[in-house]
Every structure is written in structure tokens, then in C-alpha cells.
Design a protein around this motif. Structure first.
Motif, mmCIF file in Angstrom:
data_model
loop_
_atom_site.group_PDB
_atom_site.id
_atom_site.type_symbol
_atom_site.label_atom_id
_atom_site.label_comp_id
_atom_site.label_asym_id
_atom_site.label_seq_id
_atom_site.Cartn_x
_atom_site.Cartn_y
_atom_site.Cartn_z
ATOM 1 N N LEU A 148 -2.568 2.223 -16.929
ATOM 2 C CA LEU A 148 -1.884 3.516 -16.872
ATOM 3 C C LEU A 148 -0.739 3.588 -17.874
ATOM 4 N N GLY A 149 -0.161 2.441 -18.191
ATOM 5 C CA GLY A 149 0.963 2.396 -19.131
ATOM 6 C C GLY A 149 0.534 2.250 -20.576
ATOM 7 N N GLY A 150 -0.719 2.449 -20.877
ATOM 8 C CA GLY A 150 -1.184 2.383 -22.264
ATOM 9 C C GLY A 150 -1.432 0.975 -22.756
ATOM 10 N N GLY A 151 -1.752 0.042 -21.876
ATOM 11 C CA GLY A 151 -2.068 -1.324 -22.273
ATOM 12 C C GLY A 151 -0.903 -2.281 -22.137
ATOM 13 N N GLU A 152 0.271 -1.789 -21.837
ATOM 14 C CA GLU A 152 1.455 -2.630 -21.657
ATOM 15 C C GLU A 152 1.875 -2.623 -20.209
ATOM 16 N N TYR A 153 2.205 -3.806 -19.689
ATOM 17 C CA TYR A 153 2.678 -3.863 -18.309
ATOM 18 C C TYR A 153 4.184 -3.668 -18.307
ATOM 19 N N ASN A 154 4.646 -2.759 -17.434
ATOM 20 C CA ASN A 154 6.067 -2.487 -17.283
ATOM 21 C C ASN A 154 6.446 -2.799 -15.839
ATOM 22 N N HIS A 155 7.196 -3.885 -15.655
ATOM 23 C CA HIS A 155 7.560 -4.317 -14.314
ATOM 24 C C HIS A 155 8.405 -3.260 -13.592
ATOM 25 N N SER A 156 9.309 -2.620 -14.289
ATOM 26 C CA SER A 156 10.157 -1.592 -13.668
ATOM 27 C C SER A 156 9.325 -0.397 -13.187
ATOM 28 N N ALA A 157 8.373 0.014 -14.009
ATOM 29 C CA ALA A 157 7.509 1.129 -13.617
ATOM 30 C C ALA A 157 6.689 0.751 -12.393
ATOM 31 N N HIS A 158 6.208 -0.490 -12.340
ATOM 32 C CA HIS A 158 5.431 -0.950 -11.202
ATOM 33 C C HIS A 158 6.299 -0.970 -9.933
ATOM 34 N N GLU A 159 7.528 -1.408 -10.078
ATOM 35 C CA GLU A 159 8.445 -1.443 -8.940
ATOM 36 C C GLU A 159 8.738 -0.029 -8.423
ATOM 37 N N VAL A 160 8.978 0.914 -9.326
ATOM 38 C CA VAL A 160 9.229 2.300 -8.932
ATOM 39 C C VAL A 160 7.994 2.891 -8.258
ATOM 40 N N PHE A 161 6.810 2.579 -8.767
ATOM 41 C CA PHE A 161 5.569 3.064 -8.174
ATOM 42 C C PHE A 161 5.409 2.532 -6.746
ATOM 43 N N ARG A 162 5.731 1.263 -6.546
ATOM 44 C CA ARG A 162 5.660 0.684 -5.205
ATOM 45 C C ARG A 162 6.696 1.314 -4.275
ATOM 46 N N LEU A 163 7.895 1.556 -4.790
ATOM 47 C CA LEU A 163 8.929 2.212 -3.967
ATOM 48 C C LEU A 163 8.502 3.631 -3.585
ATOM 49 N N TYR A 164 7.882 4.352 -4.529
ATOM 50 C CA TYR A 164 7.368 5.681 -4.215
ATOM 51 C C TYR A 164 6.278 5.579 -3.144
ATOM 52 N N GLY A 165 5.467 4.519 -3.217
ATOM 53 C CA GLY A 165 4.457 4.290 -2.185
ATOM 54 C C GLY A 165 5.088 4.089 -0.816
ATOM 55 N N CYS A 166 6.210 3.386 -0.770
ATOM 56 C CA CYS A 166 6.927 3.211 0.504
ATOM 57 C C CYS A 166 7.408 4.549 1.045
ATOM 58 N N LEU A 167 7.918 5.403 0.178
ATOM 59 C CA LEU A 167 8.345 6.736 0.610
ATOM 60 C C LEU A 167 7.168 7.564 1.115
ATOM 61 N N ARG A 168 6.027 7.466 0.447
ATOM 62 C CA ARG A 168 4.842 8.215 0.893
ATOM 63 C C ARG A 168 4.384 7.732 2.268
ATOM 64 N N VAL A 169 4.447 6.430 2.520
ATOM 65 C CA VAL A 169 4.089 5.912 3.842
ATOM 66 C C VAL A 169 5.056 6.467 4.888
ATOM 67 N N ALA A 170 6.340 6.504 4.571
ATOM 68 C CA ALA A 170 7.327 7.041 5.509
ATOM 69 C C ALA A 170 7.079 8.528 5.780
ATOM 70 N N VAL A 171 6.810 9.310 4.733
ATOM 71 C CA VAL A 171 6.523 10.733 4.912
ATOM 72 C C VAL A 171 5.253 10.907 5.734
ATOM 73 N N GLY A 172 4.250 10.087 5.472
ATOM 74 C CA GLY A 172 3.012 10.156 6.247
ATOM 75 C C GLY A 172 3.248 9.861 7.723
ATOM 76 N N TRP A 173 4.059 8.873 7.987
ATOM 77 C CA TRP A 173 4.362 8.524 9.372
ATOM 78 C C TRP A 173 5.121 9.663 10.064
#
Length: 175
Positions: A66-91
Motif C-alpha cells: 500500500l505504501g508503494g513498495g516501502e515499509y513505513n513503521h509509523s504508517a503501520h502503527e497509525v493503521f493499527r491504532l485506527y483499527g483499535c478505534l474501529r473496534v471500539a466504535v463497533g463495540w
């Protein structure tokens, strides 16, 4: 008391057929609005929980692609944090279906409307200010549709009436 007064209303010989029809139609519309809102909460909860769990468990390789062939640890961390928020909203949206407080449900609709619309605008801005991405268009459409559904319910016909959000219950009258 509420139940008795409605039963008495229907048993009164002086009560006109039109008044009874209007009351039944109004009660049916409120119940339909409540069922629609509960379905919206359930659909939102399902999508949020599934997306949240997938976002938390997303492997590095997908983030790299998704990042164009480069891994970005910060982007991955933000994506996981957004996933945590989505789980909370779902709950929250899954459990709010059993709440009968009309003001609370009205405020949840309002908050989710603004939340989804702001997210759609943020992704839209990213789409036009950075490299275009087809996944962004999917996100924009999905966020706008869900936000629009909450907005239609909250700001549409009858959205300002508290009784639209709750069902009449006997235990509330007895208090």
C-alpha cells in the motif's frame, strides 16, 4: 399506566376511527425508525469490528504494498491504532442498540454523522493532495454512505423528535 391509557383510548366508544388510525400509524412509524436505526447500528458495528480486527492484524507486506513498495513503521502503527478505534466504535454501536434513552441515541447518531463525514473529507483531501489511490475512493464512498445514513436519520424527517429513537416502555412510566 401508559399501556392502560392506550387500552382505554381504544376501548372508548367516543374515540373516532381517524384518531385511532393516526395514533397507530404514528406508533408504527416510530417503531420502524427504531428498527432502521438498530439495523444501521448493527451494520456499522459489523463493518467496524471486521475492519478494525483486520487493521490490527495487517501484516507488514500489505502495508509495504500500500505504501508503494516501502515499509513505513509509523504508517503501520497509525493503521493499527485506527483499527483499535474501529473496534471500539463497533463495540459501542453494537451495544447501543439495547439502550432506550432517546437523547443518548440521538447524540450517538449526530456524533457518528460528523465522525464519518470528517473522515470522508480527510480521505478526499488526501486523494487530491497526494498520489491518487483507488482504495481512497472506496473509503470515501463507504464513509460518505454510512455518514449519510446517520445524517438522514438524525437530520431528516422526524430526526429532531426524541420519541423516534426510543420505544415506549411500561417501566419508564412506573418510575
Amino acid at each position: 399506566f401508559f399501556r392502560l391509557s392506550i387500552d382505554n383510548f381504544f376501548q372508548q366508544p367516543t374515540t373516532s376511527y381517524t384518531a385511532k388510525t393516526i395514533l397507530l400509524t404514528t406508533m408504527t412509524n416510530h417503531i420502524n425508525h427504531r428498527c432502521y436505526l438498530d439495523f444501521l447500528f448493527l451494520a456499522d458495528a459489523t463493518v467496524s469490528l471486521v475492519f478494525g480486527v483486520l487493521a490490527i492484524l495487517t501484516p507488514h507486506g500489505i502495508i509495504r504494498s500500500l505504501g508503494g513498495g516501502e515499509y513505513n513503521h509509523s504508517a503501520h502503527e497509525v493503521f493499527r491504532l485506527y483499527g483499535c478505534l474501529r473496534v471500539a466504535v463497533g463495540w459501542i454501536t453494537f451495544n447501543v442498540r439495547s439502550v432506550d434513552d432517546g437523547r443518548f441515541r440521538k447524540n450517538i447518531c449526530e456524533a457518528l454523522f460528523f465522525c464519518y463525514m470528517l473522515q470522508a473529507m480527510a480521505v478526499l483531501r488526501a486523494q487530491f493532495t497526494d498520489k491518487a489511490n483507488p482504495i481512497n475512493w472506496i473509503a470515501i464512498i463507504l464513509l460518505t454512505v454510512i455518514g449519510g445514513a446517520y445524517g438522514r436519520f438524525r437530520f431528516g424527517a422526524g430526526g429532531d423528535m426524541i420519541k423516534v429513537y426510543e420505544l415506549p416502555q411500561n417501566n419508564k412510566v412506573m418510575r
